[in-house]
Design a protein around this motif. Structure first.
Motif, PDB file in Angstrom:
ATOM      1  N   ILE A  43      12.731  14.410  23.268  1.00 24.82           N
ATOM      2  CA  ILE A  43      13.877  15.245  22.750  1.00 24.82           C
ATOM      3  C   ILE A  43      14.262  16.716  23.318  1.00 24.82           C
ATOM      4  CG2 ILE A  43      14.242  16.365  20.537  1.00 24.82           C
ATOM      5  CD1 ILE A  43      14.142  13.312  20.191  1.00 24.82           C
ATOM      6  N   THR A  73       5.739  17.555  10.789  1.00 21.65           N
ATOM      7  CA  THR A  73       6.227  17.106  12.047  1.00 21.65           C
ATOM      8  C   THR A  73       6.827  15.812  12.234  1.00 21.65           C
ATOM      9  OG1 THR A  73       5.255  18.871  13.084  1.00 21.65           O
ATOM     10  CG2 THR A  73       5.616  17.101  14.422  1.00 21.65           C
ATOM     11  N   HIS A  90      20.083  10.983  20.533  1.00 21.15           N
ATOM     12  CA  HIS A  90      18.996  11.850  19.808  1.00 21.15           C
ATOM     13  C   HIS A  90      19.504  13.061  19.500  1.00 21.15           C
ATOM     14  CE1 HIS A  90      16.318   8.586  20.558  1.00 21.15           C
ATOM     15  NE2 HIS A  90      15.923   8.960  21.701  1.00 21.15           N
ATOM     16  N   LEU A 133      16.346  19.843  19.535  1.00 22.69           N
ATOM     17  CA  LEU A 133      15.567  21.065  18.629  1.00 22.69           C
ATOM     18  C   LEU A 133      15.691  22.164  19.450  1.00 22.69           C
ATOM     19  CD1 LEU A 133      13.699  21.779  16.512  1.00 22.69           C
ATOM     20  CD2 LEU A 133      11.650  21.238  18.205  1.00 22.69           C
ATOM     21  N   MET A 177      10.827  14.953  13.173  1.00 23.25           N
ATOM     22  CA  MET A 177      10.748  14.209  14.231  1.00 23.25           C
ATOM     23  C   MET A 177      11.848  12.834  14.163  1.00 23.25           C
ATOM     24  SD  MET A 177       9.628  15.039  17.162  1.00 23.25           S
ATOM     25  CE  MET A 177       9.637  13.575  18.068  1.00 23.25           C
ATOM     26  N   ALA A 185       8.177  16.837  19.868  1.00 24.01           N
ATOM     27  CA  ALA A 185       9.435  16.768  20.548  1.00 24.01           C
ATOM     28  C   ALA A 185       9.705  16.613  22.029  1.00 24.01           C
ATOM     29  CB  ALA A 185      10.582  17.903  20.011  1.00 24.01           C
ATOM     30  N   LEU A 207      15.249  14.147  14.237  1.00 22.99           N
ATOM     31  CA  LEU A 207      15.457  14.597  15.666  1.00 22.99           C
ATOM     32  C   LEU A 207      16.158  13.037  16.288  1.00 22.99           C
ATOM     33  CD1 LEU A 207      13.087  17.135  16.415  1.00 22.99           C
ATOM     34  CD2 LEU A 207      15.657  17.425  16.217  1.00 22.99           C
TER      35      LEU A 207
END
Length: 290
Positions: free
Chosen positions: A115, A75, A12, A15, A79, A110, A82
């Motif tokens: 993430i 969002t 992944h 952020l 996502m 996240a 990510l």
């Protein structure tokens, strides 16, 4: 040079929550410039502002709009990026994202999905104002923007009336005068510091009782610049005589007269001038050891 931290799941992306200047463009950090130049995309509250900021530091990046009214819709898209392995940065128009600015939904989503969310710290108006306020900093409550409607605002302030910690408010220049009136009616005439246009050419710190700050602003045709108001808590620790005496000596050594020194020190510590003036007079007359 890789941006990915050791603890990140390599499948992944990351952020990065990147703080940007609240005024002076030189306040951006070297790390922030490096990160913004390396990520796959930047989610920005205002892409026009972000483009000017990035161009000023020779950074090119893909900009994606993320603001209050599209964050919920945007969002899921970010996502997916990510999760697919892209790394992105979140910035606001000024200061640290999510602190009275958009981005909370993205960061929360996240983090919940596993993430890696990495802060790139920098300017925040609340911390900047508090650090230069001279108010108690050992414990404080960041309140952010208060309600706009009168009844809701009064209820909001009444819930904070007995709070002993230093209070930090954000307010717009068009509402600051009415907010000060409401604060004075609930908090009485507490000591406060109003910071305006911080780090900009017309930076200003107004110190004094709420009524004094209100009176100074009410005399102006208009107030410009976002405002940060620091208000002393309900039961702030009263400074010891030794602290006041030391401050008075310092003020007198700088060439102030007795009256000016007493007024300056009283405003700095949020105490009555009548408590400080006799100290200043005694020091000037030499009855207190220099």
């Amino acid at each position: 040079m890789t941006l990915k931290p050791d603890f990140q799941d390599a499948r992944h992306g990351t952020l990065y929550v990147v703080a940007t200047p609240i005024g002076n463009p030189e306040d951006i950090t070297l790390r922030a410039i490096r990160v913004l130049g390396a990520v796959d995309w930047i989610a920005a509250e205002d892409t026009r502002f972000a483009r000017r900021l990035l161009c000023g530091h020779d950074v090119s990046a893909r900009l994606i709009s993320l603001y209050e009214h599209n964050e919920q819709r945007r969002t899921p898209e970010l996502m997916r990026r990510l999760v697919a392995g892209e790394s992105g940065a979140l910035i606001s128009n000024a200061g640290t994202p999510t602190i009275s600015d958009p981005g909370y939904r993205l960061v929360s989503t996240a983090a919940a999905a596993g993430i890696a969310v990495v802060p790139v710290p920098g300017p925040t108006a609340a911390a900047a104002a508090l650090s230069a306020s001279g108010m108690p900093t050992d414990a404080f409550v960041f309140v952010g923007f208060p309600p706009k409607k009168d009844k809701a605002l009064r209820r909001f302030l009444e819930r904070l009336e007995s709070e002993e910690k230093t209070l930090i408010f954000y307010e717009s220049p068009v509402r600051i005068v009415s907010f000060l009136r409401a604060a004075e009616s609930v908090f009485s005439d507490r000591f406060a510091v109003l910071a305006r246009e911080m780090t900009k050419p017309h930076e200003e710190f107004l110190r004094g009782r709420l009524s004094q700050i209100l009176r100074r602003l009410a005399e102006r045709k208009a107030v410009k610049g976002e405002c940060t108001l620091i208000v002393v808590g309900a039961a702030a620790r009263q400074p010891a005589d030794a602290d006041l005496t030391a401050a008075v000596k310092e003020a007198l050594a700088q060439g102030m007269g007795v009256s000016e020194a007493a007024k300056t020190v009283a405003a700095r510590f949020g105490v009555a001038r009548g408590r400080v003036y006799p100290m200043a007079l005694a020091i000037r007359k030499g009855s207190v050891d220099p």
